[in-house]
Design a protein around this motif. Sequence first.
Motif, PDB file in Angstrom:
ATOM      1  N   PHE A   1       6.736 -56.853   3.289  1.00 18.47           N
ATOM      2  CA  PHE A   1       7.809 -56.124   3.951  1.00 18.47           C
ATOM      3  C   PHE A   1       8.690 -55.397   2.939  1.00 18.47           C
ATOM      4  O   PHE A   1       9.169 -54.285   3.206  1.00 18.47           O
ATOM      5  N   GLU A   2       8.917 -55.996   1.779  1.00 23.64           N
ATOM      6  CA  GLU A   2       9.738 -55.351   0.755  1.00 23.64           C
ATOM      7  C   GLU A   2       9.042 -54.113   0.204  1.00 23.64           C
ATOM      8  O   GLU A   2       9.670 -53.067  -0.007  1.00 23.64           O
ATOM      9  N   ALA A   3       7.717 -54.224  -0.011  1.00 24.25           N
ATOM     10  CA  ALA A   3       6.968 -53.088  -0.550  1.00 24.25           C
ATOM     11  C   ALA A   3       6.946 -51.930   0.438  1.00 24.25           C
ATOM     12  O   ALA A   3       7.069 -50.759   0.051  1.00 24.25           O
ATOM     13  N   LEU A   4       6.796 -52.230   1.733  1.00 20.96           N
ATOM     14  CA  LEU A   4       6.709 -51.178   2.745  1.00 20.96           C
ATOM     15  C   LEU A   4       8.058 -50.535   3.034  1.00 20.96           C
ATOM     16  O   LEU A   4       8.134 -49.332   3.278  1.00 20.96           O
ATOM     17  N   SER A   5       9.124 -51.335   3.007  1.00 25.78           N
ATOM     18  CA  SER A   5      10.446 -50.820   3.371  1.00 25.78           C
ATOM     19  C   SER A   5      11.239 -50.305   2.192  1.00 25.78           C
ATOM     20  O   SER A   5      12.122 -49.449   2.347  1.00 25.78           O
ATOM     21  N   GLY A   6      10.956 -50.836   1.024  1.00 23.11           N
ATOM     22  CA  GLY A   6      11.744 -50.470  -0.151  1.00 23.11           C
ATOM     23  C   GLY A   6      13.087 -51.158  -0.198  1.00 23.11           C
ATOM     24  O   GLY A   6      13.955 -50.781  -0.997  1.00 23.11           O
TER      25      GLY A   6
END
Length: 424
Positions: free
Chosen positions: A56-61
């Motif tokens: 989720f962190e990688a996709l959302s930034g």
Amino acid sequence: MKQQPEELGRKIVVGVAGGIAAYKACHLVRDLKEYGDDVRVVPTDSALRFVGAATFEALSGNPVSTTVFDAVEEVQHVRVGQEAEAIVVAPATADFMARVAAGRADDLLTATLLVATCPVILVPAMHTEMWWNPATRANVSLLRERGIIVMEPAHGRLTGKDTGPGRLPEPEQIAELVRTVLDGQVPKYDWVGKKVLITAGGTQENIDPVRYVGNRSSGRQGYALAEVAVQRGAEVTLIVGNVDELPTPPGARVLPVVSTAEMAAAVAKHAPVQDLVIMAAAVADFRPDTQATAKMKKGRNEDSLQTLSMVENPDILRTLVQDRSAGKIPASTVIVGFAAETGDPEHSALELATQKLGRKGCDLLMCNEVGADKVFGQKRNRGWLLARSEDPASPQVTEIEDGSKQVVAAQILAAVDELRIGQE
């Protein structure tokens, strides 16, 4: 490349509850990010059992947290909710919705919802028995009464071999609802008990077992109308011709047809019990007078393709209006037509639509100016909405500005509301 709205960088919170459908939240986050919006993912602890925080962190930034005890100095359980312009929870499990209905704030996501004053969308995903359980039904009803948008679940394959309502709608459908809400078209759950019939897509008229006469309609506008009508609580029947590969509108009953004659028969069967009929399909005006039983050849004989003799198809929209006048359809039934026009050397598309409204006699007519890269197959639409007046040559005209087909659908249904108010 997706067409992007003018306003970008809107702050959207994507909540994720603990269900197997949590993996689809990854696609939702990517869809929203591709439109340039600022997405913050707030999962529950259970959700992280299905999809890790790093994903989720990688996709959302943006950083991911589940507890109010992270970033305490920022009071993030308040800040995240205050800054959000929209919050969507997908999936929203039965347990999660029960906690929201009870006003719980025992993790970062539920606390964020209690603080939020922006639109909140919950997208249920659970087994059919859970969805129909009286406790869940009561929670859904309570949440809607409080102004929370609860999207209807899709019908389809669930975990294991089960099939039924309770499947998470496709991420594209969820993202379009979020964008529709952000564009100011917040659906009210105020059409409960209303029956709506919508046609969509293009009809096909067979020449032989291989070839047909058709058009470029994708069916997207009809599907968008069905999605918005269902979201308002209506019982929707969608009669579908040839369409692109589109996800079924959650909560709608879909009846497939092929030809104009088949669509006319289906409309005639179902229209008498409807409160609203919207003819958004692009029906073929003509069909071959005969249909070959075998593939036709290129030769010069009478069975070749060099000449096709055509006959006129039934005018479904005009027949509907005539049936209403004859008492076959209730006088209170609102009838909406569509006009796909290109204009000609003597007339603009709007002028041709005005003439069509006079000929057809429907209550509202949505005019689209079609052509190369216009409307057909696109995700956005624009045009004019014409309302019948005492002077057929001077209808009330409302310009529908460029927007997603869901936003256009919401404006058409709002015009139906205004028409009904004017008739009361």
